[in-house]
Structures are given as C-alpha cells and as structure tokens.
Design a protein around this motif. Structure first.
Motif, short mmCIF file in Angstrom:
data_model
loop_
_atom_site.label_atom_id
_atom_site.label_comp_id
_atom_site.label_asym_id
_atom_site.label_seq_id
_atom_site.Cartn_x
_atom_site.Cartn_y
_atom_site.Cartn_z
N TRP A 22 0.84 -1.21 0.00
CA TRP A 22 0.00 0.00 0.00
C TRP A 22 0.87 1.26 0.00
CZ3 TRP A 22 -3.32 -2.16 4.59
CH2 TRP A 22 -4.18 -3.15 4.10
N GLN A 24 3.87 1.48 -1.19
CA GLN A 24 4.46 1.55 -2.52
C GLN A 24 3.47 2.13 -3.53
OE1 GLN A 24 4.88 -2.04 -5.06
NE2 GLN A 24 7.07 -1.80 -4.67
N LYS A 25 2.21 1.68 -3.46
CA LYS A 25 1.18 2.18 -4.38
C LYS A 25 0.96 3.68 -4.18
CE LYS A 25 -1.42 -2.13 -4.94
NZ LYS A 25 -2.69 -2.85 -4.63
N ASN A 26 1.04 4.12 -2.94
CA ASN A 26 0.89 5.55 -2.64
C ASN A 26 1.95 6.36 -3.40
OD1 ASN A 26 0.53 8.09 -1.51
ND2 ASN A 26 0.55 7.38 0.61
N LEU A 28 3.75 5.30 -6.02
CA LEU A 28 3.60 5.11 -7.47
C LEU A 28 2.52 6.03 -8.05
CD1 LEU A 28 3.91 1.22 -7.75
CD2 LEU A 28 5.53 2.91 -8.62
N THR A 29 1.46 6.26 -7.29
CA THR A 29 0.42 7.18 -7.75
C THR A 29 0.97 8.59 -7.92
OG1 THR A 29 -1.35 5.90 -6.70
CG2 THR A 29 -1.83 8.20 -7.19
N SER A 52 8.61 -1.24 -10.14
CA SER A 52 8.48 -1.44 -8.70
C SER A 52 8.55 -2.92 -8.37
CB SER A 52 7.15 -0.85 -8.20
OG SER A 52 6.05 -1.51 -8.80
#
Length: 214
Positions: A22, A24-26, A28-29, A52
């Motif tokens: 989560w 990482q996704k933050n 990446l966004t 990633s």
C-alpha cells in the motif's frame, strides 16, 4: 539450502508485505501524476520508465539470516529497509538530481536518507542514487509511515547493475578479480557515455532553439 520463515511468522510477514504494498502504491500514484505532468506541460520529461517490486519472503529471510537475526516479521520490519522498492529510469544523469529534489519536496512524505552513488560510485563500479522515503498509509483507523526505497538510474547504469547482479549470482557473490576489474572499467565507460549523450542532446537543443529564432 533455502532459508525460510517459520509458518506462523510467514503469515505475519504476508500481512506486513500487504501494508508495504500500500505504501508503494501511494508513491507510485504520485510518480504517475508527476510523469503525466512532465508529458503534458513540459518540453522535457526526465522519466523514461518506472518499475516497482516488493521483496520476496525468501530474500527477506536470507537478509535476516546473514545478519544473524531471528526470522520474524518484526525483525523484517525493523531491519530490512528495502522491502518496498521503486526504480526510476532517467534519460540523463543530471535528471537524477532533478528528480531527487522533486522527491524531497513531495507533500505528505518524508525523506529518511539519501545515498549518492552517482558522484561517488561503489568500489564495484555501481552508480545510482538511492532515496529512502516514508509514505503514509491509512488503514484500520490509524496512519502508519511505510518505508519505500527509490533507486534513480540512467538506462546505462541500470543495464550495468543488471549485468553485475547476474555475475554475482553465477559466482555466489564471489566474482573473480579479473571480472571485477572488467565491471569497474565498464562502469567508467558507461558514465562517460552518459555524459557524451547529454552533450549531444544539449547541442541538438541549442541548434533547434537557434533555428526557431531565425
């Protein structure tokens, strides 16, 4: 022989990896928006591509094992700082510093540490810029700051690092001296190539700019 987490700790580790994903996704966004921003509103985009990965449980176990630490999810959280990783491939070496500055200024994030292996390469010849960041993740009614390691490289630096990784794997981390010397030499040549490519790019930009004013 493979080093593995005990079953109970492995279950806890899987939960931990979900949370790190989560974080990482933050990031990446944010990076995806930055990439689109450069493409839409700027003449040059320093980002070639973004990749990633979440570290595999086997790799985390091996890292703890080499540090003589007990194979627990708590130790993974405390001692393995690159569980979540993002790699940004830049067009030119100078772009690495531009993006590092942008990462420092991102709102709602915190830079924990930076390592400049571009201006000060590792003895192996490795070049790159590492930024360890904390990304806030809201879950179960609380906010937790999740560490994510960002690696900034040019395509040439990334090609060299991939080759070195394969050589290390083949020789179980014990690379013969003659190959080590050759890798260092290649790294130096790649750095010179990066510089020359930027000079060519800069020259073309100047020529195009002069042409527009004629």
């Amino acid at each position: 022989m493979a080093v593995l987490f005990p079953p109970g700790e492995f279950r806890e580790l899987k939960k931990l990896l979900l949370i790190y994903g989560w974080g990482q996704k933050n990031l990446l966004t944010k990076l995806d928006i930055l990439n689109q921003d450069f493409q839409a509103f700027h003449s040059n985009n320093p980002i070639e591509n973004i990749r990633s990965r979440i570290k595999a449980p086997e790799s985390i176990a091996q890292k703890l094992f080499t540090q003589n630490l007990e194979l627990t999810a708590a130790n993974a959280r405390a001692h393995v700082k690159d569980i979540a990783g993002v790699r940004i491939i830049c067009t030119f070496a100078k772009d690495i510093y531009v993006l590092a500055e942008i990462l420092r200024s991102m709102p709602h994030t915190k830079v924990i540490s930076e390592k400049d292996y571009v201006s000060s390469p590792k003895p192996s010849g490795y070049r790159g810029y590492h930024v360890a960041m904390e990304m806030p993740v809201y879950y179960s009614g609380e906010v937790e700051n999740i560490p994510v390691e960002v690696q900034l490289r040019t395509a040439a630096m990334d090609f060299w690092a991939t080759l070195e990784h394969k050589v290390k794997y083949k020789y179980d981390e014990h690379i013969p001296p003659h190959l080590s010397d050759e890798l260092v030499s290649c790294a130096d040549q790649i750095a010179k190539l990066d510089d020359r490519m930027f000079i060519i790019h800069n020259t073309i930009s100047i020529l195009n700019s002069n042409g527009q004013h004629e």
